[in-house]
Design an enzyme around this catalytic site. Structure first.
Site, PDB file in Angstrom:
ATOM      1  N   PRO A   2      26.605  11.011 -15.348  1.00  0.00           N
ATOM      2  CG  PRO A   2      25.228  12.930 -14.938  1.00  0.00           C
ATOM      3  CD  PRO A   2      26.447  12.094 -14.524  1.00  0.00           C
ATOM      4  CD  GLU A   3      26.662   6.894 -20.104  1.00  0.00           C
ATOM      5  OE1 GLU A   3      26.493   6.443 -21.406  1.00  0.00           O
ATOM      6  OE2 GLU A   3      27.192   5.909 -19.345  1.00  0.00           O
ATOM      7  CE  LYS A  53      30.354  10.947 -20.767  1.00  0.00           C
ATOM      8  NZ  LYS A  53      30.969   9.824 -20.017  1.00  0.00           N
ATOM      9  NE  ARG A 262      33.516   3.792 -16.400  1.00  0.00           N
ATOM     10  CZ  ARG A 262      33.463   4.710 -17.234  1.00  0.00           C
ATOM     11  NH1 ARG A 262      34.357   5.351 -17.619  1.00  0.00           N
ATOM     12  NH2 ARG A 262      32.215   5.243 -17.580  1.00  0.00           N
TER      13      ARG A 262
END
Length: 276
Positions: A2-3, A53, A262
């Site tokens: 989650p960001e 975060k 990524r």
């Protein structure tokens, strides 16, 4: 993972049911933390904030719970005290007389005196939170000129939590697309106008994602695609996760590459490699 927008929305949901309430049940799933349950039980929650975060749950007696969802953590808020039926491992349970807030699967949890939080090894390295409504585009543009960050490629910078806390993989692709910038360029390469455009895109895209529950497309475009029958998955992002599909702006084929292990998605026409 989650960001920033997702963590802020979770914090808001938790705050809605906990802030101003006495927590009568505290349960930690990690043995090393169970000693703190008695210390927190019977205390009132005064705030639930985010720093990037990370989430901080503050109690009125001067202690706070630090938590970071990492890859697999998820918060759930339910009415009453009956817990959901799930195979996930419960890591933290906070209950009031009327609601339960449960953190599953995360392991980065600790209890701190609130006054000592600036010494937390993760928090002390963070830059400004992208979800902080007080953060202005001019402040973001100024950080792009900061010597600590100006020499980094945009693809690296937009995952650097010391630059801006809360950025992550999907926001990186979406922000750089919206700004029309090649991820391989450095902040030092940008013109003043490009820095301003990137700074505005940074706040616009992240805040739109928060407001819409994860959709970064402009509302008019998202609504148009919905009327055409596209599912949420396909009307959520401009480029992220859309490799080999046409760009919604120009029709060019979206590209995927690996940068630092990524995923990064770009439009070769909207983000030309010879820019600048």
């Amino acid at each position: 993972m989650p960001e920033g927008p997702e963590i802020r929305r979770a914090a808001d949901a938790i705050g809605d049911v906990l802030v101003g309430e006495v927590v009568d049940t505290v349960r930690f799933g990690l043995p090393r933390l169970r000693k703190y349950a008695r210390q927190l039980r019977g205390q009132k929650v005064v705030d639930v904030e985010t720093r990037g975060k990370a989430m901080l749950t503050h109690f009125d007696h001067g202690y706070s719970i630090y938590s970071h969802n990492q890859l697999y953590g998820v918060w759930q808020v339910v009415e009453g005290k009956k817990l959901p039926n799930t195979t996930r491992s419960m890591r933290l349970l906070l209950q009031t007389a009327d609601h339960s807030a449960i953190l599953y699967s995360a392991s980065d949890i600790s209890v701190w005196p609130t006054a000592e939080l600036p010494e937390h090894p993760f928090l002390q390295k963070l830059g400004p939170d992208i979800m902080d409504r007080r953060l202005t585009w001019r402040a973001v543009a100024a950080r792009l000129e900061d010597a600590r960050f100006a020499g980094k490629s945009l693809s690296a910078l937009y995952l650097d939590q010391a630059f801006l806390a809360g950025n992550g993989n999907y926001l990186r692709s979406e922000i750089l697309f919206d700004a029309g910038l090649d991820p391989k360029r450095t902040a030092a390469d940008l013109t003043r106008g490009e820095r301003g455009r990137l700074a505005r895109s940074t706040l616009d895209i992240s805040r739109r994602s928060y407001d819409t529950g994860g959709i970064t497309l402009a509302p008019r475009l998202s609504n148009s695609l919905q009327r055409q029958g596209l599912t949420r998955e396909w009307r959520r992002f401009y480029v992220f996760g859309r490799a080999d599909y046409p760009c919604y702006r120009c029709g060019s084929e979206i590209r995927r590459e690996e940068v630092g292990s990524r995923r990064l998605y770009t439009c070769p026409s909207c983000q030309p490699r010879d820019a600048g």
